[in-house]
Scaffold this active site. Structure first.
Site, PDB file in Angstrom:
ATOM      1  N   ASP A 168      33.537  41.343  20.193  1.00 47.10           N
ATOM      2  CA  ASP A 168      33.148  39.929  20.269  1.00 47.10           C
ATOM      3  C   ASP A 168      32.923  39.556  21.735  1.00 47.10           C
ATOM      4  O   ASP A 168      33.171  40.363  22.625  1.00 47.10           O
ATOM      5  CB  ASP A 168      34.227  39.030  19.647  1.00 47.10           C
ATOM      6  N   ASP A 182      33.618  36.590  24.689  1.00 45.78           N
ATOM      7  CA  ASP A 182      34.381  35.400  25.058  1.00 45.78           C
ATOM      8  C   ASP A 182      33.740  34.774  26.289  1.00 45.78           C
ATOM      9  O   ASP A 182      33.216  35.476  27.148  1.00 45.78           O
ATOM     10  CB  ASP A 182      35.831  35.790  25.387  1.00 45.78           C
ATOM     11  N   ASP A 223      45.098  39.721  31.453  1.00 49.89           N
ATOM     12  CA  ASP A 223      46.078  40.800  31.322  1.00 49.89           C
ATOM     13  C   ASP A 223      45.761  42.024  32.186  1.00 49.89           C
ATOM     14  O   ASP A 223      46.550  42.397  33.050  1.00 49.89           O
ATOM     15  CB  ASP A 223      46.305  41.171  29.837  1.00 49.89           C
TER      16      ASP A 223
END
Ligand code: ATP
Ligand code: MG
Length: 488
Positions: A108, A110, A189
């Site tokens: 996907d 983002d 992250d």
């Protein structure tokens, strides 16, 4: 003097977390003597601006890095374009950019922006603000959803408790402190997940050495590893997932604290852990994920019963979970359906059988009673870690119950069993048990044949089972009972 003032005003606001380095532009200085002062002045500016975040991004051309713009989502580009037209900064970030750089198919896309969720909603009327811990906006285009997040900042910058909140263990309960692109990069992250692509300018902004890490195939957590795992222990599972999926190694400092912090996962809501387990198991790299989960001692915080069954050197148990993962990866690769009911059912089968055996050794209970009691215990233990919604829990129990029924084929039982909505899953499960080394006296093969036959042959197959000669046939010795014996 006016010129120096002009120079200082040209530099970005001081003491902010601005991404741009405050530097003096030498073109504004005319004399040699003035130019000689540049390094000193720059040192002074750096001092005033605070060195913590004064580092600007590395900006590179995305095409030169091998990004194929045809593989970018049109809708993600549309979202960026609309936000930029409305006066906001907007970039594609995260797995979409990482995977395109690695020539993988992104799951996907983002988008990150400096517009607040409410401002994003003003640009896209149909957008939905979702989430509480981490508010994001979903912009939907038919079946594709573009997730838009507002640049985040560190929690010290929170102005009220509605934006930021931490649990006693330091876990972020609310993470809605907004910031600029630099702080946003620092809050992500892993370095390879923090690359910002502006599809309109065609540039990638790299604040964390992500491009280099990508090239070296290492997964490196941004910032101080222990602090980052404490903030969100799920990052340990994400580390495993990305290392497995990308075939990357974990950088030494990223890897070091995982084993000692693994127990922090026990404070994560079970619903979130269920979602993470699905991502780990259904991403096409379940085999590698399982291996890493075991290596880093994370498995027992997700599947305590299974991890316990794997502590001994029972080769069936080890082979069985490996086959479950391998089989799942194969099915995903060939676009076959994989249900969490099957995966959970298989992982929990080992502790279930151990518990049934114990019950049957202690008292005279039937296999189905033992299964019911063991199931209540094992499922209870599991639900304390990961959720398992009813729509999976019920079929999981049916697959288990069918393991006891599949050996009983006399009369019209076989004909009824094959019509059971869970027959196919239960049959696959049975084959896995046999593949892992369980001796079921050819039961899997019998069912394979049965499915291939017409009605008459099926009746003959069942009749043959009931023939006295078949009854007297010496039973093949089972290896140390691996599974509960079906009731006679
Ligand atoms: P996938 O291929 O699974 O979608 P992804 O990297 O896009 O991988 P997402 O869960 O979609 O992962 O998250 C998008 C991005 O948001 C990540 O790349 C990362 O930058 C950031 N992110 C997500 N979860 C966290 C987290 N727990 N802590 C910090 N940053 C996170
Ligand atoms: Mg993603």
């Amino acid at each position: 003097m006016a010129k120096w003032l002009q120079l200082l005003q040209l530099s970005p606001p001081l003491n902010t977390r601005n991404a741009t380095k405050p530097v003096v532009d030498s073109r504004l200085l005319s004399t040699f003597q003035e130019r000689a002062l540049i390094p000193m002045l720059n040192r002074f500016l750096k001092f005033l601006s605070g060195t913590k975040s004064a580092k600007g991004p590395l900006i590179v051309d995305a095409r030169e890095q091998g990004i194929d713009f045809n593989r970018l989502s049109r809708n993600a580009i549309k979202v960026v374009e609309s936000l930029q037209k409305a006066g906001y900064a907007a970039y594609i970030v995260g797995g979409g950019v990482r995977d395109l750089l690695l020539k993988l198919k992104p799951k996907d896309f983002d988008v990150a922006t400096n517009a607040t969720p409410e401002q994003v909603k003003q640009v896209f009327r149909s957008a939905m603000i979702i989430g509480r811990r981490f508010r994001i906006v979903h912009v939907r285009f038919g079946r594709e959803i573009i997730e838009v997040t507002t640049f985040r900042a560190h929690h010290e910058e929170a102005s009220n408790a509605k934006e930021a909140k931490q649990s006693a263990q330091g876990v972020l309960l609310l993470d809605n402190v907004y910031g600029d692109i630099h702080s946003d990069a620092m809050r992500r992250d892993f370095s390879v997940n923090a690359l910002y692509l502006d599809p309109l300018s065609g540039q990638i902004h790299d604040f964390t050495n992500g491009l280099q890490d990508l090239q070296n195939r290492v997964l490196r957590i941004i910032g101080e590893p222990t602090a980052r795992y404490r903030e969100d222990p799920v990052r340990m599972l994400r580390a495993v997932r990305f290392a497995a999926k990308l075939g990357f190694g974990l950088e030494a400092k990223t890897e070091a604290p995982i084993r000692s912090l693994a127990n922090l996962l026990d404070h994560i809501p079970s619903a979130r852990l269920f979602e993470e387990v699905l991502k780990l198991m259904l991403g096409g790299s379940a085999t590698a994920c399982l291996q890493l989960l075991r290596d880093y001692e994370l498995l027992r915080h997700l599947f305590p019963g299974t991890a316990e069954s794997l502590q001994g050197d029972d080769s069936f148990n080890h082979k069985f979970v490996d086959l479950v993962a391998l089989n799942t990866d194969k099915r995903i690769r060939s676009d076959q359906r994989v249900t969490p009911a099957f995966i959970f059912g298989a992982f929990l089968w080992l502790p279930l059988v151990a518990s049934m055996r114990k019950l049957q050794a202690d008292s005279q209970v039937s296999s189905s009673d033992a299964m019911q009691r063991a199931s209540a215990h094992i499922v209870g233990q599991q639900l304390a870690r990961t959720a398992l919604p009813k729509r999976f829990l019920i079929p999981m129990r049916e697959i288990w119950a069918l393991q006891l029924r599949l050996p009983k084929r006399d009369g019209d039982k076989a004909a009824q069993l094959i019509e059971h909505p869970r027959f196919r899953a239960a049959y696959d499960f049975l084959l896995l048990r046999e593949d892992a080394g369980e001796d079921l006296a050819g039961l899997g093969n019998w069912w394979t044949q049965y499915q291939l036959q017409g009605e008459e042959e099926r009746i003959a197959m069942v009749a043959k089972l009931q023939a006295p000669s078949a009854k007297r046939k010496p039973r093949r010795r089972r290896p140390k009972a691996r599974s509960p014996a079906p009731d006679a």
